[in-house]
Design a protein around this motif. Sequence first.
Motif, PDB file in Angstrom:
ATOM      1  N   LEU A  34     -15.413   6.432 -12.562  1.00  0.00           N
ATOM      2  CA  LEU A  34     -14.533   7.469 -13.133  1.00  0.00           C
ATOM      3  C   LEU A  34     -13.221   7.516 -12.363  1.00  0.00           C
ATOM      4  O   LEU A  34     -13.149   7.024 -11.232  1.00  0.00           O
ATOM      5  N   SER A  36     -11.436  10.310 -10.757  1.00  0.00           N
ATOM      6  CA  SER A  36     -11.612  11.738 -10.469  1.00  0.00           C
ATOM      7  C   SER A  36     -10.535  12.314  -9.557  1.00  0.00           C
ATOM      8  O   SER A  36     -10.587  13.495  -9.226  1.00  0.00           O
ATOM      9  N   GLY A  37      -9.599  11.481  -9.141  1.00  0.00           N
ATOM     10  CA  GLY A  37      -8.495  11.998  -8.303  1.00  0.00           C
ATOM     11  C   GLY A  37      -8.961  12.602  -6.995  1.00  0.00           C
ATOM     12  O   GLY A  37      -8.401  13.590  -6.524  1.00  0.00           O
ATOM     13  N   SER A  39      -9.262  11.311  -3.752  1.00  0.00           N
ATOM     14  CA  SER A  39      -8.894  10.887  -2.395  1.00  0.00           C
ATOM     15  C   SER A  39      -7.468  11.250  -2.043  1.00  0.00           C
ATOM     16  O   SER A  39      -6.514  10.540  -2.412  1.00  0.00           O
ATOM     17  N   SER A  45      -5.412   6.896  -6.535  1.00  0.00           N
ATOM     18  CA  SER A  45      -6.506   7.805  -6.923  1.00  0.00           C
ATOM     19  C   SER A  45      -5.963   9.127  -7.457  1.00  0.00           C
ATOM     20  O   SER A  45      -6.342   9.573  -8.547  1.00  0.00           O
ATOM     21  N   ALA A 121     -17.536   5.266  -5.857  1.00  0.00           N
ATOM     22  CA  ALA A 121     -16.659   4.728  -4.794  1.00  0.00           C
ATOM     23  C   ALA A 121     -17.365   3.740  -3.861  1.00  0.00           C
ATOM     24  O   ALA A 121     -16.700   3.024  -3.103  1.00  0.00           O
ATOM     25  N   ALA A 126     -15.683  -2.759   1.642  1.00  0.00           N
ATOM     26  CA  ALA A 126     -14.962  -2.886   2.926  1.00  0.00           C
ATOM     27  C   ALA A 126     -15.145  -1.612   3.741  1.00  0.00           C
ATOM     28  O   ALA A 126     -14.922  -1.612   4.949  1.00  0.00           O
ATOM     29  N   ASN A 127     -15.558  -0.547   3.079  1.00  0.00           N
ATOM     30  CA  ASN A 127     -15.821   0.714   3.780  1.00  0.00           C
ATOM     31  C   ASN A 127     -17.302   0.928   4.077  1.00  0.00           C
ATOM     32  O   ASN A 127     -17.700   2.033   4.471  1.00  0.00           O
ATOM     33  N   PHE A 263      -3.878   4.773   3.384  1.00  0.00           N
ATOM     34  CA  PHE A 263      -5.017   5.560   3.883  1.00  0.00           C
ATOM     35  C   PHE A 263      -6.011   4.712   4.663  1.00  0.00           C
ATOM     36  O   PHE A 263      -6.855   5.247   5.379  1.00  0.00           O
ATOM     37  N   ASP A 266      -6.226  -1.737   5.819  1.00  0.00           N
ATOM     38  CA  ASP A 266      -6.204  -2.950   4.981  1.00  0.00           C
ATOM     39  C   ASP A 266      -5.265  -2.810   3.783  1.00  0.00           C
ATOM     40  O   ASP A 266      -5.210  -3.681   2.917  1.00  0.00           O
ATOM     41  N   VAL A 267      -4.516  -1.713   3.735  1.00  0.00           N
ATOM     42  CA  VAL A 267      -3.475  -1.573   2.714  1.00  0.00           C
ATOM     43  C   VAL A 267      -2.113  -2.023   3.287  1.00  0.00           C
ATOM     44  O   VAL A 267      -1.126  -2.124   2.574  1.00  0.00           O
ATOM     45  N   GLY A 384      -8.299   0.620  -4.953  1.00  0.00           N
ATOM     46  CA  GLY A 384      -9.140  -0.447  -4.378  1.00  0.00           C
ATOM     47  C   GLY A 384      -8.720  -1.827  -4.852  1.00  0.00           C
ATOM     48  O   GLY A 384      -8.865  -2.166  -6.025  1.00  0.00           O
ATOM     49  N   CYS A 388     -10.733  -4.575  -0.678  1.00  0.00           N
ATOM     50  CA  CYS A 388     -11.580  -3.373  -0.581  1.00  0.00           C
ATOM     51  C   CYS A 388     -12.968  -3.646  -1.141  1.00  0.00           C
ATOM     52  O   CYS A 388     -13.937  -2.980  -0.771  1.00  0.00           O
TER      53      CYS A 388
HETATM   54  O1  SUG Z   1     -11.736   5.800  -0.251  1.00  0.00           O
HETATM   55  N1  SUG Z   1     -10.905   5.539  -3.653  1.00  0.00           N
HETATM   56  C1  SUG Z   1     -11.297   4.901  -2.422  1.00  0.00           C
HETATM   57  C2  SUG Z   1     -10.608   3.555  -2.305  1.00  0.00           C
HETATM   58  C3  SUG Z   1     -11.146   2.770  -1.135  1.00  0.00           C
HETATM   59  C4  SUG Z   1     -10.339   1.537  -0.871  1.00  0.00           C
HETATM   60  N2  SUG Z   1     -10.890   0.802   0.194  1.00  0.00           N
HETATM   61  C5  SUG Z   1     -10.182   0.095   1.120  1.00  0.00           C
HETATM   62  N3  SUG Z   1      -8.924   0.286   1.303  1.00  0.00           N
HETATM   63  N4  SUG Z   1     -10.831  -0.740   1.864  1.00  0.00           N
HETATM   64  C6  SUG Z   1     -10.961   5.781  -1.218  1.00  0.00           C
HETATM   65  O2  SUG Z   1      -9.915   6.444  -1.252  1.00  0.00           O
HETATM   66  C7  SUG Z   1     -11.045   7.240  -5.379  1.00  0.00           C
HETATM   67  C8  SUG Z   1     -12.144   7.826  -6.231  1.00  0.00           C
HETATM   68  C9  SUG Z   1     -11.636   8.727  -7.315  1.00  0.00           C
HETATM   69  O3  SUG Z   1     -10.573   9.331  -7.172  1.00  0.00           O
HETATM   70  O4  SUG Z   1     -12.338   8.840  -8.343  1.00  0.00           O
HETATM   71  C10 SUG Z   1     -11.578   6.604  -4.112  1.00  0.00           C
HETATM   72  O5  SUG Z   1     -12.533   7.071  -3.549  1.00  0.00           O
END
Ligand code: SUG
Length: 461
Positions: A34, A36-37, A39, A45, A121, A126-127, A263, A266-267, A384, A388
């Motif tokens: 989904l 869901s906004g 993060s 996100s 998620a 990677a997390n 955040f 790795d970005v 992601g 990721c």
């Molecule tokens: O943790 N997004 C994840 C993306 C993770 C990316 N991972 C790395 N950079 N390795 C986060 O922010 C968004 C879910 C949402 O909004 O529905 C989310 O969790």
Amino acid sequence: MVNDNEKNKHNAVPGASGFAREVNFEGLPGPTHLFSGLSKGNIASTSHGGKVSQPRAAALQCLEKIKFLSSLGSTEAIILPQVRPDLSYLKAKGFTGSDLEILKAAYDKDPGLLKIVFSSAFMWTANAAMVSPSSDCSDNKCHLTVANLAANPHRAIEAKFTYDYLSKNLANENIIIDPALGSELMDEGAANHTRFSLDYSSPGIELFVYGYSKNDQSIERPVKFPARQSLESCEKIISSHKLSKERVVLAHQNPKVIDAGVFHNDVISTGNLNYFIYHQESFTSSESVINELNEKFKTLTDENMIFTEVKTLELSLEDAVGSYLFNSQIVSPKDPKHMILIAPIECEENPRVKTYIEKLISDENNPLKEVKFFNLKESMKNGGGPACLRLRVILSEEELKGANSKIFYSEELHNNLKNIINKYYPKSLTMTDLLNQEMLDNLNECYEAFNEILKVPSLLD
Ligand code: SUG
């Protein structure tokens, strides 16, 4: 057991536990993917929150990437989607009744609760954990510490399954899986960690990147967005993985880049073997981080590392975050001197980034020789990119022996996964579509089918 393609043995010398290779533990979104906004600080996100998602396309896009990497000779393993909704989270908050009753009551109380328990998620593996190969650790064992992902409740619920999955499918006396640290030490796993070595079998230097210190308030923090990785979690993991200080570099992530949407580290930087590419603004003191990395690498290997510093004038932070260039995967399955950049298609769509990549590839002074762009738009809309979606674990042949062979990529596994995705994953989805019994039954059947192909017991527990 694993596919018998090239085994990364070129120019390699065996480490203490023999020849080793990089195994990519790939994530797949679940049927409840989904937008869901959820993060804060992850611009993709928050800007896509509430939009209609496409779970089926999301999973198929990831599967294509995995298939391609396997065709290059990369060893690919799968981490199955976690079961959602995570009803244990709602039960712990006092909700009772049938599954549907619990979900409806939670929705009535606070729709945000459902965003958490349906979140997919876990796909960003990677997390999942912080990883140190055995050739780096003084006890000659490979160590994985599951990430607590304590910065966000929808991510913190992932740790238990990740621990169980890795323990059941990978652990043996030479591979130690440690449970997540307590939530007071925030840790986001390998997204804030890069490891450098001459080849996958030999010892390396590990870079840990933190965004804040719990104990030292003089370390500058971002002002707009949260920092997710604590210095103290890195120190704790360095100690439990038995890494000596000669083998470790700790770097403070520039608060300015966190406030620009970086955040996870790795970005804004990435590496493979002896190569590190990073944005000029990645760290509060990039020059000293690079010097320390190179010195420690040289002491260990007698060779210099290869660095590409991407200047702000060449690529703005906005372009870096928008295109996810630094979240490309760099792989070298056949030859350490021939690295391939697996980049998100957004990099091709941004003319400035595309031109920059062309320049990189044609530059003889770095090992990047090819680029392949991938459409991972469903994952990208949640922040992601290609990197990721995978957890790198360097494992020797000996260490790999104990792993469950069913988790490794094969054409058969690909077809089985594809069939399940096509049968059970909704084509499009918003959260309220999930609040009916028919959908819950469909989800349960889907998870049972996943369990069946990997034959991993009790994942539905
Ligand atoms: O943790 N997004 C994840 C993306 C993770 C990316 N991972 C790395 N950079 N390795 C986060 O922010 C968004 C879910 C949402 O909004 O529905 C989310 O969790």
